[in-house]
Write a protein that holds these residues in place. Structure first.
Motif: not given
Length: 582
Positions: A267-272, A336-348
């Motif tokens: 999921e992280n890769a697809i959003r990236t 990846l940080k931007r995705l995390g800040e937008a709630g679009l990254l599985n951080k764990d």
């Protein structure tokens, strides 16, 4: 350390000790022969044996520097107390192999899998670069589940011609069209050739090589920051050495591909991929890799997860910069940080570092907001990959919105059909061809089974008679792929493909076709009864291969909608050591 992973106890018996441990006749046979290279006896004492799976080849120019880079990996392995052994593996070059490198991705993956399973390797460093080497080695590693880590060769330096940046592939298509339109001379085209590839490395655009390097990092399979470092930058060599160090600890911890490449990682890769404006080829490759891990990833996941992701990386072919600038701006960790800040990254999600993805990227800084754009000023509001369906593509088709023309995202026009790539080449430059900018170009028989191999011919060049009117884009539909360096309103991977009797096979010139990207619709405006009649009468024109790998490919390759892997290679077969017959 992520809560999802508990390191194995160390020390313990490793795979390699089935070959090298003890003093039996068989052990002495294996160990004694390797000693002819001058290795001292204590190297076989149970320390991790690291296979450096190297896709270097003179005929894979993008990977031509990996031989030297492997020495830095070896240095890192030695420093960490491991025993490095370099293993040349199958290398399918996009710019060399015919009919297409994609035909050999699965063969490469199978060869790498067996090389890893059948030899005394406790961990693997996957040395990759050119398009198909990255997915093929990841597929092989996923099938064995031996601790593995990716290090890519890195992109070329920027190309320059007449004071402007020249992007690998992207400008090849642009200049070729300019010659046909009479806007550029053949002599200028030849002069520009010298500026396109001015250093070692892969394409300097966000083509498939850079996309797959980014996918490896987003999956957690490469150290943070790996994707964008230029091939000739000294930091690329540092990354290789650090990767060599890290794989030794991964073996001690038994940190495996299946621990890292989880559903959350995909999921992280697809959003990236949406955020970077990545290649449509990533769709096929990630579907295939997921199939090896045993994760049920689908085209619908691609559309659902990527649809609302903005493209924020301003790189060719979608934007104006190249990979060099992307690295200087901070590279993939910033994205990846931007995705995390937008709630679009599985951080764990776990990474090969042993840390979570968020721990790796949370402190990343953006040094150029014209290259990595602010969230409120994206290159494309809805990036990702659009998955289209309808009676022309019941199994799905894909389009890259960030590389398409906005005015063509909703279009209705008459089909101009090319029965195969030879038909296209024979007719496209003929001024008598009845075609204009409102037409929809349709290319058949270029899917996995039809070409065979599914070549990058979907971004069909426009006819000169249209180019001379100043038109630079038309709707194009095929069951083929296109280069990640290409651009345009191009519908690809239409499934089922024509060679399997998909509806694409029965489209005729003059049929009206409707494209509506927002509605995710691809429709052939022909009555259902007529479509059924044509399909019933259709006869497959593709020859059936008689023997060899081509026959194996034809009989076992699956459709693009599931990754175009071989049906018998799906799933993880494990790393069990085979019997010794000596």
């Amino acid at each position: 350390m992520s809560k999802k992973f508990t390191p194995a106890l160390w020390p313990r018996k490793l795979r390699s000790q089935h070959w090298y441990g003890g003093n039996s006749r068989d052990t002495i046979y294996h160990r004694g022969w390797l000693k002819n290279q001058g290795y001292p006896h204590d190297l076989f004492d149970g320390r991790p044996v690291i296979g450096i799976m190297n896709t270097w080849a003179d005929l894979t120019p993008c990977n031509g520097h990996l031989r030297e880079l492997a020495e830095k990996v070896k240095a890192g392995v030695w420093e960490a107390g491991g025993f490095p052994v370099e293993v040349p593996v199958f290398s399918a070059s996009e710019n060399t192999y015919r009919p297409t490198a994609m035909m050999y991705r699965n063969l490469a993956a199978m060869a790498v899998e067996e090389a890893m399973r059948g030899q005394p390797i406790d961990g693997a460093v996957l040395m990759v670069g050119c398009d198909k080497t990255t997915p093929s080695l990841l597929m092989g590693a996923a099938s064995t589940d031996i601790p593995s880590i990716v290090v890519t060769g890195g992109p070329m330096l920027n190309g320059w011609f007449q004071g402007e940046r020249v992007g690998s592939g992207t400008h090849l298509w642009k200049f070729s069209e300019a010659v046909k339109a009479g806007e550029m001379t053949q002599e200028e085209f030849l002069e520009a050739e010298q500026s396109m590839s001015r250093s070692s490395g892969t394409c300097n655009t966000m083509g498939t090589a850079s996309t797959m390097a980014s996918m490896a990092e987003a999956l957690g399979m490469a150290l943070s920051g790996n994707a964008a470092i230029p091939a000739v930058d000294s930091r690329r060599r540092v990354m290789a050495q650090m990767t060599g160090r890290r794989i030794v600890q991964m073996v001690k911890d038994d940190l495996k591909p299946s621990d890292i490449m989880t559903r959350e990682a995909f999921e992280n890769a697809i959003r990236t991929n949406g955020a970077i404006g990545g290649s449509t080829n990533a769709v096929i490759h990630l579907l295939a890799i997921a199939g090896r891990v045993g994760i049920d990833l689908t085209l619908d996941d691609w559309d659902r997860l990527g649809r609302d992701v903005s493209t924020i990386v301003n790189l060719m072919p979608s934007g104006k910069y190249l990979m060099e600038e992307f690295f200087y701006a901070g590279g993939l960790p910033v994205v990846l940080k931007r995705l995390g800040e937008a709630g679009l990254l599985n951080k764990d999600a776990l990474t090969v570092s042993g840390q979570s993805m968020w721990d790796e990227v949370k402190d990343a800084r953006n040094w150029n907001e014209d290259v990595i754009l602010p969230a409120d000023k994206p290159l494309t509001e809805h990036g990702g990959i659009a998955v289209l369906r309808g009676n022309l593509a019941p199994g799905g088709a894909v389009l890259k919105p960030s590389a398409a023309s906005p005015h063509l995202m909703k279009h209705r026009g008459p089909a101009v059909v090319f029965e195969d790539i030879d038909d296209y080449k024979a007719r496209i430059n003929d001024d008598a061809l009845e075609i204009d900018e409102n037409s929809v170009m349709v290319l058949k028989m270029c899917g996995p089974r039809g070409y065979p191999g599914m070549a990058e011919v979907g971004n069909m060049g426009l006819p000169p008679k249209v180019l001379k009117k100043g038109i630079t884009d038309m709707v194009r539909i095929s069951d083929a792929r296109m280069s990640g360096t290409a651009y345009g309103t191009v519908v690809l991977h239409t499934s089922p493909e024509a060679a399997r009797g998909g509806p694409l096979a029965i489209v005729r010139t003059g049929d009206m076709i409707e494209l509506d990207v927002e509605a995710r619709r691809l429709h052939l405006d022909v009555p259902d009864a007529e479509i059924a009649r044509r399909l019933a009468e259709w006869q497959n024109p593709a020859p059936v291969p008689n023997g060899g790998y081509a026959q194996l490919f034809h009989e076992h390759v699956e459709g693009a909608d599931t990754g175009a892997d071989f049906d018998f290679l799906k799933g993880c077969r494990g790393r069990e050591v085979g019997k010794d017959s000596h």
